[in-house]
Design a protein around this motif. Structure first.
Motif, short mmCIF file in Angstrom:
data_model
loop_
_atom_site.label_atom_id
_atom_site.label_comp_id
_atom_site.label_asym_id
_atom_site.label_seq_id
_atom_site.Cartn_x
_atom_site.Cartn_y
_atom_site.Cartn_z
N PRO A 188 0.16 -22.33 -38.62
CA PRO A 188 -0.59 -21.30 -37.88
C PRO A 188 -1.35 -20.36 -38.81
CG PRO A 188 1.58 -21.57 -36.93
CD PRO A 188 1.57 -22.38 -38.17
N LEU A 189 -0.71 -19.97 -39.92
CA LEU A 189 -1.41 -19.09 -40.85
C LEU A 189 -2.59 -19.80 -41.50
CD1 LEU A 189 -1.47 -16.33 -42.24
CD2 LEU A 189 0.08 -17.26 -43.98
N LEU A 190 -2.41 -21.09 -41.81
CA LEU A 190 -3.51 -21.83 -42.42
C LEU A 190 -4.67 -22.01 -41.43
CD1 LEU A 190 -1.62 -24.62 -44.42
CD2 LEU A 190 -2.74 -22.59 -45.31
N LEU A 191 -4.35 -22.26 -40.16
CA LEU A 191 -5.42 -22.39 -39.17
C LEU A 191 -6.20 -21.08 -39.02
CD1 LEU A 191 -3.54 -24.43 -36.40
CD2 LEU A 191 -5.25 -25.27 -38.02
N MET A 192 -5.47 -19.98 -39.01
CA MET A 192 -6.14 -18.68 -38.94
C MET A 192 -6.98 -18.44 -40.18
SD MET A 192 -6.74 -15.84 -37.35
CE MET A 192 -5.51 -15.78 -36.05
N GLY A 193 -6.43 -18.81 -41.33
CA GLY A 193 -7.19 -18.62 -42.57
C GLY A 193 -8.46 -19.45 -42.59
N VAL A 194 -8.39 -20.70 -42.08
CA VAL A 194 -9.60 -21.53 -42.03
C VAL A 194 -10.63 -20.91 -41.11
CG1 VAL A 194 -10.49 -23.76 -41.26
CG2 VAL A 194 -8.40 -23.65 -42.64
N LEU A 195 -10.19 -20.34 -39.97
CA LEU A 195 -11.13 -19.70 -39.05
C LEU A 195 -11.82 -18.52 -39.72
CD1 LEU A 195 -12.35 -19.44 -36.22
CD2 LEU A 195 -10.38 -18.01 -35.61
N VAL A 196 -11.04 -17.69 -40.42
CA VAL A 196 -11.64 -16.53 -41.09
C VAL A 196 -12.59 -16.99 -42.18
CG1 VAL A 196 -11.10 -14.52 -42.52
CG2 VAL A 196 -9.68 -15.05 -40.54
N VAL A 197 -12.19 -18.00 -42.93
CA VAL A 197 -13.07 -18.50 -44.00
C VAL A 197 -14.34 -19.10 -43.40
CG1 VAL A 197 -13.27 -20.24 -45.83
CG2 VAL A 197 -11.20 -18.86 -45.64
N LYS B 136 -30.92 -16.51 -22.28
CA LYS B 136 -30.34 -17.84 -22.17
C LYS B 136 -29.80 -18.33 -23.51
CE LYS B 136 -31.42 -22.39 -20.27
NZ LYS B 136 -32.47 -23.24 -19.63
N ARG B 137 -30.59 -18.09 -24.57
CA ARG B 137 -30.12 -18.50 -25.91
C ARG B 137 -28.87 -17.72 -26.31
NH1 ARG B 137 -35.87 -18.86 -29.29
NH2 ARG B 137 -36.68 -20.75 -28.22
N LEU B 138 -28.80 -16.45 -25.93
CA LEU B 138 -27.61 -15.65 -26.26
C LEU B 138 -26.38 -16.20 -25.55
CD1 LEU B 138 -26.41 -13.21 -27.68
CD2 LEU B 138 -27.04 -11.81 -25.68
N LYS B 139 -26.57 -16.65 -24.28
CA LYS B 139 -25.44 -17.24 -23.57
C LYS B 139 -24.96 -18.52 -24.27
CE LYS B 139 -26.67 -15.49 -18.97
NZ LYS B 139 -27.07 -15.88 -17.57
N TYR B 140 -25.90 -19.33 -24.70
CA TYR B 140 -25.53 -20.54 -25.42
C TYR B 140 -24.76 -20.20 -26.71
CZ TYR B 140 -28.59 -23.24 -22.35
OH TYR B 140 -29.17 -23.83 -21.26
N PHE B 141 -25.23 -19.17 -27.39
CA PHE B 141 -24.57 -18.77 -28.64
C PHE B 141 -23.16 -18.28 -28.37
CE2 PHE B 141 -23.47 -15.42 -31.70
CZ PHE B 141 -23.52 -16.13 -32.89
N MET B 142 -23.02 -17.48 -27.33
CA MET B 142 -21.69 -16.96 -27.02
C MET B 142 -20.75 -18.09 -26.59
SD MET B 142 -21.93 -13.81 -27.74
CE MET B 142 -20.36 -13.26 -27.10
N ALA B 143 -21.30 -19.06 -25.85
CA ALA B 143 -20.47 -20.20 -25.44
C ALA B 143 -20.03 -21.02 -26.63
CB ALA B 143 -21.25 -21.07 -24.45
N ALA B 144 -20.94 -21.23 -27.58
CA ALA B 144 -20.59 -22.00 -28.78
C ALA B 144 -19.55 -21.24 -29.61
CB ALA B 144 -21.84 -22.28 -29.60
N SER B 145 -19.71 -19.92 -29.70
CA SER B 145 -18.72 -19.11 -30.44
C SER B 145 -17.37 -19.14 -29.75
CB SER B 145 -19.22 -17.67 -30.57
OG SER B 145 -20.46 -17.62 -31.25
N ALA B 146 -17.38 -19.03 -28.41
CA ALA B 146 -16.12 -19.08 -27.66
C ALA B 146 -15.46 -20.44 -27.80
CB ALA B 146 -16.36 -18.75 -26.20
N ALA B 147 -16.27 -21.50 -27.86
CA ALA B 147 -15.71 -22.84 -28.04
C ALA B 147 -14.97 -22.96 -29.36
CB ALA B 147 -16.83 -23.88 -27.96
N PHE C 20 -9.53 -23.28 -31.84
CA PHE C 20 -8.48 -22.67 -32.65
C PHE C 20 -7.21 -22.47 -31.82
CE2 PHE C 20 -6.46 -18.57 -33.78
CZ PHE C 20 -5.91 -18.94 -35.00
N VAL C 21 -7.38 -21.98 -30.59
CA VAL C 21 -6.21 -21.76 -29.73
C VAL C 21 -5.54 -23.09 -29.38
CG1 VAL C 21 -5.48 -20.93 -27.46
CG2 VAL C 21 -7.11 -19.60 -28.82
N LEU C 22 -6.33 -24.12 -29.12
CA LEU C 22 -5.76 -25.42 -28.81
C LEU C 22 -4.96 -25.98 -29.99
CD1 LEU C 22 -8.68 -27.10 -26.80
CD2 LEU C 22 -6.52 -26.20 -25.91
#
Length: 506
Positions: free
Chosen positions: A415-424, A475-486, A491-493
Motif C-alpha cells: 500500500p505504501l509503495l502504491l501511494m508512493g508511485v501515485l505521488v511520483v 467539455k475538455r475540462l470534464k474529460y480531464f477530470m474524468a481521466a484524473s478520477a480514473a 489506485f483504489v482498486l
C-alpha cells in the motif's frame, strides 16, 4: 516577494495550460510503477521462541555444569545456519523441488541463510525466524513454507543438542577406549620386562619396588625408630624418677601379708598369662616376671612382721617393666632395620648397573600404571556422564511459541509503495508539463516580457471566448477530470485488491 508569486503563478499556469501532457505522463509513470510493484513477490515471515531448561541436580553432581550446557547450546546456535543444516531444510521442504545440480543447491542454501535468523533473547530463550519469498508460489503457499522452515529449524536445534551431543560422547568414548588399549599393551610389555629382570636378579626384586625406593624406605623407618627410641628412653627415665621418690612399703601392720601376699598375687597373674598361651618373650609376661623377681627380693628382705606394700610403688614398677620391654623391642627393630639398610647398600654398591636398570624399569612401569589408572578413571566418568545425558536429557526444550502462520507479508509494504508511485507519477506529470513550458518561446507574465525585452510593458490583452469556445473548454475540462478520477480509481482498486489478497492468505 511579488516576483516569487509571479514565478509561482507562471509555473502553475504553464502546468495547467499543458495539463493533458501532465496527466499523460502521470498515467504512464503510475502504470509502469504499479506494474513494477505488482511484480515484487510478497515476503512472509514465521517466528518461534524456544525455552531451554539448564538446571539438573544430577547433571551438576557428575560435573555437567550449567555453564557447560550453555556453551554447548551457544555452539549449536552458531552452527545452526551452517550449510549442512540449511541443506537439510532445503531437501525436507518444497524449496528443494526442481533442484538438480550442486550449483542450484549452493545458490538456494545461500539465499536461505540470508532468510533465517536465530537470536538469543536471554540466556535460555531463543527466537528463530524465517522469511519466505518465492514468486513461483502463491501467497498462501509462501506463508506455509515459512512456517515449515521454522519448524524444521526447531527439529534440527533439538537434534543437534541431543543426538549431536550423544554422537560426540560416543566418539570421545571410542577415543578413550583406543588410548586405554594402547596403554594396556605398553603396561603389559613393561610388566614382562620387569618380570624378566627380577628372574635374572632376584636379590633386587621386592614386591615391585626398586632398590632406591626400598633403601629410602629403610632410611625413613630408621628415622622413625630413632624418634620412638628417644621417646621411650625419656618415658623410662621419668618412671625411674618417680620410683626413686616412692616408698616400697607403708608403715603399719600388713593387712594382706605384706610383700609375700603381693608376691603370691603376682605369681598368680604370671600363671594366668601363661595359661592364655603367651610365651616368655611377650612384653606382658616379661613385665610380670620382672615384677615377681622384685617382689621376691622384697619378701626376702621383709621381716617377720612385714609391712603393707605400697600399691603405687608396685604400679610404677609394672609400668617401668612395660617401658623397658617397649624400649628393648624398639632397639631390636632398629638393629634389624640397620641390617636391612646395610644389605641394600651392599647390593647397590656390588652391582650398580643392575641397580640402575632396576630403577629405570620400575620408574617406567610406575609412570605407565599411573597413566593407565588415570585414563580408566576418566573413561568411567565420561561413560557415566553420557548415560546421564542420554537417559535423563540434561538439556530440556520447551517451545514457548510454536511457528506462527503469517497473516500478512512483511515486505514489501505494497500500500505504501502504491501511494508512493501515485505521488511520483503526479509529480513527474507536473514536472514534465513545466519542462515543456520552459522549452517554448512564450511569456506567461508581463514581468517576464519586460525582463526579456528591457522595455516597459504598457498593458496586456486578456483571452476571451465566445459561448461555443466556453462550451468546448468545459467539455475538455470534464474529460480531464474524468481521466484524473480514473487514475485515482485505479489506485483504489489496486489497494482493495491488495487487502483482499491478504484476507485470502489469512
Amino acid at each position: 516577494m511579488n516576483s516569487l508569486l509571479d514565478e509561482a503563478r507562471a509555473a502553475l499556469f504553464s502546468v495547467w495550460h499543458r495539463k493533458w501532457i501532465a496527466l499523460g505522463i502521470a498515467w504512464g509513470v503510475c502504470l509502469l510503477g504499479w506494474l513494477a510493484v505488482a511484480a515484487v513477490p510478497n515476503s512472509y515471515e514465521s517466528k518461534s521462541r524456544i525455552f531451554v531448561q539448564l538446571d539438573d541436580p544430577l547433571a551438576e553432581q557428575i560435573g555437567i555444569g550449567a555453564s557447560d550446557r550453555r556453551r554447548d547450546i551457544e555452539r549449536v546456535r552458531q552452527t545452526l545456519t551452517s550449510a549442512v543444516n540449511l541443506e537439510k531444510v532445503v531437501r525436507s521442504t518444497r524449496l528443494g523441488d526442481g533442484i538438480t545440480t550442486p550449483k542450484q543447491m549452493e545458490t538456494m542454501v545461500t539465499d536461505l541463510g540470508k532468510a533465517i535468523k536465530v537470536k538469543s533473547e536471554q540466556d535460555n530463550l531463543f527466537e528463530i525466524s524465517a522469511t519466505s519469498t518465492d514468486s513461483n508460489l502463491s501467497d498462501a503457499e509462501s506463508a506455509k513454507l515459512a512456517q515449515e522452515i521454522v519448524q524444521k529449524m526447531i527439529d534440527i536445534f533439538r537434534e543437534e543438542n541431543l543426538a549431536g551431543g550423544r554422537g560426540e560422547m560416543t566418539e570421545t568414548l571410542e577415543f578413550m577406549n583406543q588410548q586405554l588399549a594402547d596403554r594396556q599393551k605398553q603396561l603389559e610389555a613393561a610388566e614382562q620386562r620387569r618380570s624378566a629382570f627380577e628372574a635374572q636378579h632376584p636379590e633386587l626384586s621386592q614386591g615391585g619396588a626398586s632398590l632406591i625406593q626400598r633403601l629410602e624406605g629403610a632410611r625413613t623407618e630408621l628415622r622413625g625408630l630413632d624418634a620412638d627410641i628417644a621417646a621411650a628412653q625419656s618415658a623410662l627415665a621419668a618412671i625411674n624418677g618417680q620410683l626413686a621418690g616412692t616408698p616400697q612399703s607403708l608403715t603399719g601392720p600388713g593387712a594382706g601379708g605384706g610383700a609375700r601376699s603381693a608376691l603370691a598375687e603376682a605369681l598368680g597373674q604370671l600363671a594366668a598369662l601363661r595359661s592364655r598361651g603367651l610365651t616368655d618373650n611377650h612384653p606382658d609376661v616379661i613385665a610380670a616376671r620382672n615384677q615377681v623377681a622384685q617382689l621376691r627380693t622384697l619378701a626376702a628382705n621383709e621381716g617377720p612382721g612385714g609391712g603393707m606394700p605400697n600399691p603405687a610403688y608396685s604400679s610404677l614398677q609394672s609400668i617401668r617393666a612395660e617401658k623397658q620391654a617397649n624400649l628393648q623391642a624398639l632397639i631390636t627393630r632398629r638393629a634389624a632395620a640397620l641390617a636391612d639398610q646395610a644389605r641394600l647398600t651392599g647390593q647397590q654398591v656390588a652391582n650398580p648397573e643392575a641397580s640402575a636398570e632396576a630403577q629405570r624399569i620400575s620408574r617406567d612401569y610406575d609412570v605407565l600404571k599411573q597413566q593407565y589408572d588415570k585414563l580408566l578413571q576418566d573413561r568411567e566418568q565420561l561413560r557415566l556422564r553420557g548415560q546421564v545425558e542420554n537417559e535423563r536429557s540434561a538439556v530440556k526444550f520447551q517451545v514457548i511459541d510454536p511457528p506462527s502462520t503469517p497473516r500478512k507479508p512483511v515486505a514489501p509494504n505494497r500500500p505504501l509503495l502504491l501511494m508512493g508511485v501515485l505521488v511520483v507519477g503526479l509529480g513527474a506529470g507536473m514536472a514534465g508539463a513545466f519542462a515543456v513550458g520552459q522549452l517554448t518561446s512564450g511569456f506567461h507574465t508581463m514581468g517576464r516580457l519586460e525582463k526579456a525585452i528591457g522595455l516597459p510593458v504598457l498593458g496586456a490583452i486578456s483571452h476571451t471566448m465566445n459561448d461555443v469556445g466556453r462550451a468546448v473548454a468545459a467539455k475538455r475540462l470534464k474529460y480531464f477530470m474524468a481521466a484524473s478520477a480514473a487514475l485515482g480509481v485505479v489506485f483504489v482498486l489496486l489497494l482493495a485488491s491488495e487487502f483482499i489478497q491478504r484476507g485470502m492468505v489469512a
